[in-house]
Design a protein around this motif. Sequence first.
Motif, mmCIF file in Angstrom:
data_model
loop_
_atom_site.group_PDB
_atom_site.id
_atom_site.type_symbol
_atom_site.label_atom_id
_atom_site.label_comp_id
_atom_site.label_asym_id
_atom_site.label_seq_id
_atom_site.Cartn_x
_atom_site.Cartn_y
_atom_site.Cartn_z
ATOM 1 N N LEU A 1 52.086 70.107 36.413
ATOM 2 C CA LEU A 1 52.163 70.569 37.797
ATOM 3 C C LEU A 1 50.945 70.119 38.594
ATOM 4 C CD1 LEU A 1 53.666 72.342 39.899
ATOM 5 C CD2 LEU A 1 52.281 74.267 39.080
ATOM 6 N N LEU A 2 49.767 70.187 37.982
ATOM 7 C CA LEU A 2 48.542 69.793 38.677
ATOM 8 C C LEU A 2 48.560 68.305 39.018
ATOM 9 C CD1 LEU A 2 44.991 71.029 37.858
ATOM 10 C CD2 LEU A 2 45.367 68.594 38.155
ATOM 11 N N VAL A 3 49.010 67.466 38.079
ATOM 12 C CA VAL A 3 49.057 66.017 38.333
ATOM 13 C C VAL A 3 50.035 65.711 39.460
ATOM 14 C CG1 VAL A 3 49.748 63.810 37.325
ATOM 15 C CG2 VAL A 3 48.316 65.385 36.013
ATOM 16 N N LYS A 4 51.158 66.431 39.504
ATOM 17 C CA LYS A 4 52.130 66.201 40.574
ATOM 18 C C LYS A 4 51.560 66.621 41.933
ATOM 19 C CE LYS A 4 56.178 66.659 37.582
ATOM 20 N NZ LYS A 4 57.315 67.535 37.186
ATOM 21 N N ARG A 5 50.735 67.668 41.949
ATOM 22 C CA ARG A 5 50.108 68.104 43.199
ATOM 23 C C ARG A 5 48.953 67.192 43.595
ATOM 24 N NH1 ARG A 5 48.887 74.404 43.550
ATOM 25 N NH2 ARG A 5 48.247 73.625 45.585
ATOM 26 N N GLY A 6 48.367 66.530 42.609
ATOM 27 C CA GLY A 6 47.276 65.617 42.910
ATOM 28 C C GLY A 6 45.982 66.027 42.236
ATOM 29 N N ARG B 1 35.052 63.857 37.513
ATOM 30 C CA ARG B 1 34.303 65.069 37.751
ATOM 31 C C ARG B 1 34.523 66.013 36.569
ATOM 32 N NH1 ARG B 1 35.640 67.704 43.057
ATOM 33 N NH2 ARG B 1 34.885 69.571 42.000
ATOM 34 N N ALA B 2 33.711 67.063 36.486
ATOM 35 C CA ALA B 2 33.682 67.915 35.288
ATOM 36 C C ALA B 2 35.053 68.469 34.934
ATOM 37 C CB ALA B 2 32.683 69.057 35.494
ATOM 38 N N GLU B 3 35.781 68.973 35.920
ATOM 39 C CA GLU B 3 37.074 69.600 35.647
ATOM 40 C C GLU B 3 38.063 68.605 35.037
ATOM 41 O OE1 GLU B 3 35.077 71.476 39.201
ATOM 42 O OE2 GLU B 3 35.621 69.446 38.557
ATOM 43 N N ASN B 4 38.097 67.394 35.599
ATOM 44 C CA ASN B 4 39.047 66.391 35.101
ATOM 45 C C ASN B 4 38.657 65.874 33.721
ATOM 46 O OD1 ASN B 4 40.529 66.610 37.471
ATOM 47 N ND2 ASN B 4 39.372 64.985 38.488
ATOM 48 N N ALA C 1 29.938 73.674 35.102
ATOM 49 C CA ALA C 1 30.009 72.974 36.388
ATOM 50 C C ALA C 1 31.394 73.075 37.025
ATOM 51 C CB ALA C 1 29.641 71.495 36.190
ATOM 52 N N TRP C 2 32.326 73.788 36.392
ATOM 53 C CA TRP C 2 33.681 73.931 36.929
ATOM 54 C C TRP C 2 33.615 74.635 38.281
ATOM 55 C CZ3 TRP C 2 38.381 73.064 33.859
ATOM 56 C CH2 TRP C 2 39.556 73.353 34.567
ATOM 57 N N SER C 3 34.103 73.984 39.318
ATOM 58 C CA SER C 3 34.002 74.515 40.676
ATOM 59 C C SER C 3 35.103 75.550 40.925
ATOM 60 C CB SER C 3 34.119 73.384 41.698
ATOM 61 O OG SER C 3 34.103 73.890 43.013
ATOM 62 N N THR C 4 34.757 76.577 41.701
ATOM 63 C CA THR C 4 35.714 77.640 42.045
ATOM 64 C C THR C 4 35.927 77.734 43.553
ATOM 65 O OG1 THR C 4 33.925 79.280 42.053
ATOM 66 C CG2 THR C 4 35.154 78.996 39.995
ATOM 67 N N ASP C 5 35.581 76.685 44.301
ATOM 68 C CA ASP C 5 35.760 76.764 45.755
ATOM 69 C C ASP C 5 37.243 76.640 46.109
ATOM 70 O OD1 ASP C 5 36.478 74.024 45.804
ATOM 71 O OD2 ASP C 5 34.386 73.434 45.953
ATOM 72 N N ARG C 6 37.555 76.823 47.373
ATOM 73 C CA ARG C 6 38.957 76.884 47.792
ATOM 74 C C ARG C 6 39.674 75.551 47.606
ATOM 75 N NH1 ARG C 6 39.751 74.771 52.857
ATOM 76 N NH2 ARG C 6 37.879 74.230 54.056
ATOM 77 N N ALA D 1 41.311 75.548 44.147
ATOM 78 C CA ALA D 1 42.104 76.742 43.809
ATOM 79 C C ALA D 1 43.261 76.405 42.869
ATOM 80 C CB ALA D 1 42.624 77.396 45.087
ATOM 81 N N HIS D 2 43.871 75.221 43.040
ATOM 82 C CA HIS D 2 45.013 74.879 42.193
ATOM 83 C C HIS D 2 44.601 74.515 40.770
ATOM 84 C CE1 HIS D 2 43.506 71.093 43.721
ATOM 85 N NE2 HIS D 2 44.292 70.400 42.914
ATOM 86 N N TYR D 3 43.295 74.468 40.490
ATOM 87 C CA TYR D 3 42.805 74.211 39.133
ATOM 88 C C TYR D 3 42.593 75.508 38.349
ATOM 89 C CZ TYR D 3 41.745 69.165 39.310
ATOM 90 O OH TYR D 3 41.828 67.802 39.341
ATOM 91 N N GLN D 4 42.586 76.655 39.012
ATOM 92 C CA GLN D 4 42.213 77.893 38.339
ATOM 93 C C GLN D 4 43.233 78.324 37.300
ATOM 94 O OE1 GLN D 4 39.096 79.003 38.729
ATOM 95 N NE2 GLN D 4 39.034 77.167 40.008
#
Length: 442
Positions: free
Chosen positions: A137-142, A188-191, A236-241, A244-247
């Motif tokens: 789902l995340l990859v489809k959203r970008g 980036r860290a999350e990816n 380093a995982w970001s929690t900014d708006r 949000a779709h990564y949470q």
Amino acid sequence: MSASVVVREYACLTTAPVAPDDLDCAQVSESAFDWLCELSARFNSNGAKLLQVQGRRSLKWDSYVGVLETPCGTRLEIVPKHHEEGDCLQKGRQLLRKLIQRALDLKAREASVAGLELFEAPLSEWVMAQFLAELDLLVKRGVRFDYQRVEEEQRFLRGQLNVVAQMRQRPGKQHYFQIRHDVFQPNRAENRLLKSALEQVAKSTRDANNWRLAAELRAMLSDLPASRQIDLDFRAWSTDRLMAHYQAIKPWCELILNQQMPLAVSGEWRGMSMLFPMEKLFERYVEGWLRNCLVPGAELITQGKGIAKSLCKQGSEPVFELKPDFLVDNDGRRWVLDAKWKRAGQGAEKKKEALREADFYQLFAYGHKYLDGKGELALIYPRTRQFDQPLPPFDYSPDLRLWALPFDLDADRLLIDDEMQFTDCTKAAMGTAPLDQAVIPG
């Protein structure tokens, strides 16, 4: 050669041949047996009890549930010992997934929830399926890109000229430019963490659907590097708006990468291993139920946070801190509740197995320190066929009494006697439903 072994809590693991399809006794290889002994020693050194060694060829598992993978390829699955009849394995897997979702506040994909009863794969495959569904789902959203500062040497001028580095250029290289510029890329860290988890899933899964989806996602994310410093990248995982779709995928990623979750236990071997103490899973599940069923104005306090009391004091120093699982305050009244993952029964012998004297002394101390010796306390046990209704109250004094209450994990309700005043702070539809409407386990 890899092998799968499925048992329940408190099962016996041995190297000797045993009857097939016995959830209370299973055979493991010599290499797996030796590694489990080493793992048990590490747990004991840290104050946790994982296994009991019984002779040279037998081990008794404790109350940890989940999945454990040994270096020799043996995948050991441990399900809760809660259902006695019918399809114990399937019901045990369903219960374990439900408890872990509530305990770690995980959000499962709707498609998987709808087919929960049909999903008979082990816990590890379920976790990997949830991670892959979220990643798809995340990859489809970008995938989120970000600007990365790059400093390099080029034959052309791009971005900014690094004047200091250019002035220090060696003779004969004056035709090169020392430049710095920003590159818009997904590194980036999350990816990086998602790529590491995806590689782990592709290597560990034994389910055809999971393997197929993992291969497709690996092709889409082939340009992404894997994380080399997992701990630092998680911090380093970001929690900014914008993230949000990564949470939703983060807790699944943490489980797969064997990070130290509040309840998870991982060893030095980095296999697909997730162990959870059943006592804590049950406690967290009851906590979530209580939060959902309390009436407006009632307050739930866990582990005495902010108001912890001690059994006694030595001078001004508190000694032996008392932390009940739950305190419920409503309209000037307070209840003390403690969740116990034990099998209580109605008969005298069954009652002694779960109603331990130490627990009664513990609740007695809670009653005097948190209720000033007046009020109601409760021990909450999982509901079983033998323990399907509250026991008569135990009186410490005319003003202080203790209840033993069953919690129905299949119907998601706490069964409360009409005499207990705890129903004053719960929604009527949740706590006082007739017993014949609840589902009896097994």
